[in-house]
Write an enzyme that holds these catalytic residues in place. Structure first.
Site, short mmCIF file in Angstrom:
data_model
loop_
_atom_site.label_atom_id
_atom_site.label_comp_id
_atom_site.label_asym_id
_atom_site.label_seq_id
_atom_site.Cartn_x
_atom_site.Cartn_y
_atom_site.Cartn_z
N ILE A 14 0.85 -1.24 0.03
CA ILE A 14 0.00 0.00 -0.08
C ILE A 14 0.94 1.27 -0.27
CG2 ILE A 14 -0.40 0.05 2.22
CD1 ILE A 14 -2.87 0.82 -0.16
N SER A 36 11.99 1.04 7.31
CA SER A 36 11.78 -0.16 6.81
C SER A 36 12.81 -1.32 7.23
CB SER A 36 12.03 -0.24 4.89
OG SER A 36 12.00 -1.62 4.66
N LYS A 91 -5.61 1.94 7.46
CA LYS A 91 -6.48 1.33 8.21
C LYS A 91 -6.03 -0.22 7.99
CE LYS A 91 -8.12 -0.97 4.22
NZ LYS A 91 -8.03 -2.17 4.19
N ASP A 169 -9.92 -7.22 6.70
CA ASP A 169 -9.00 -6.07 6.07
C ASP A 169 -9.84 -5.30 4.95
OD1 ASP A 169 -6.18 -5.15 5.96
OD2 ASP A 169 -6.72 -5.66 4.03
#
Length: 318
Positions: A14, A36, A91, A169
């Site tokens: 995403i 990361s 989200k 999800d």
């Protein structure tokens, strides 16, 4: 025009598909860094292994976008707030409703902005339906949210782990539209959650809702079906009929709208349309120093897990 420096924490699909290109095209934001654990990089900005390293190196950083799996977000968000950063949450925003509520209160005590992003709410069709349903009573509502998990979450084992949400999800996207457009409160009345025998999160779910703005003579008329086993054409639709007889059909995840069978909004969806809206809203919130924490979609998902009947199905292998 204010320009805010922002770092992305968690560089997965995403982030790469949406957050990075949208930040690059929004004049209110400047990408300052990535965090990361895998060391994934992006041109012209540094990558840090931990948020602590980021904050030590960039004390003047304005904000972070937290795009990790949800199970880790509470700790990461709290650390960001302690470091004086504003926080954008992908989200679902946290592992539990209680943790999200705590983050909202904690951000307020520190005078920091926190923003829960429900990307499906940023479609023009959603706002159109919301405005037209004000004051209406609902006769029937059917949500069909079915997609191929192998296509959208290839090799992502975290979604099957406790706190990964499973089919909720994507399903929570439908719930975020539902809570936005309903002209009154809505509750999970009944739920059946289907778990693969080798997974800890559901692959499908059927929900029945109730609402004081729904027709009393229509028990079971408000439903949702979520399924991650659909191949071929993907289904993201919400169909609504009011007591007055008007019919609304939201398709394409909330991007298209037909009323009484006639298309009203049917333009091609911009590649990053939802996330463009998210970052425009975030800039507005930062300018005003205001937070926006929408708990309603998250609460419906939590309620479904609370009262849902568990059904076991065949194992799922990615």
């Amino acid at each position: 025009m204010a320009v805010y420096s922002i770092a992305i924490i968690g560089v997965g699909k995403i982030s790469q598909d949406q957050h990075l290109p949208v930040i690059a095209n929004n004049p209110n934001f400047r990408l300052a860094a990535l965090v990361s654990q895998r060391g994934l990089a992006h041109p012209d900005v540094p990558t840090f292994k931990t948020p602590a390293e980021l904050y030590a190196a960039m004390p003047d950083l304005d904000a972070v976008a937290i795009c990790t799996p949800p199970s880790a977000r509470y700790t990461i968000a709290r650390e960001a707030l302690d470091a004086g950063k504003h926080v954008l949450l992908e989200k679902p925003p946290a592992p539990t409703v209680t943790e999200l509520t705590d983050l909202a209160g904690y951000a307020a005590t520190l005078d920091r902005v926190i923003f829960t992003t429900w990307h499906s709410q940023y479609n023009a069709a959603v706002e159109e339906v919301r405005s037209r349903l004000i004051g209406e009573r609902i006769k029937r509502l059917t949500i069909t949210w079915k997609e191929d998990v192998r296509r959208w979450h290839p090799g992502q084992d975290w979604i099957w782990e406790v706190g990964g949400f499973g089919v909720f999800d994507p399903g929570i996207n439908a719930l975020s539209i539902l809570t936005r457009i309903m002209p009154g409160p809505i509750f999970v009345h009944d739920a059946s959650l289907v778990y693969p025998s080798n997974r800890d999160m559901p692959i499908a779910a059927d929900l029945v809702f109730s609402s004081p703005v729904a027709s009393e003579a229509q028990p079971g008329a408000l439903t949702a079906a979520f399924d991650w086993r659909q191949t071929g054409e993907q289904s993201w639709t919400i169909d609504i009929e009011t007591e007055a007889g008007q019919r609304f059909s939201l398709t394409g995840g909330g991007s298209k709208l037909a009323i009484d069978g006639t298309p009203l909004l049917d333009a091609p969806t911009p590649q990053h349309g939802e996330y463009d809206g998210i970052y425009k809203r975030f800039a507005t919130l930062l300018d005003s120093g205001s937070s926006a924490v929408d708990v309603a979609p998250f609460q419906l998902a939590a309620d479904a897990f609370m009262i849902g009947k568990r059904v076991v199905t065949e194992p799922f292998e990615d």
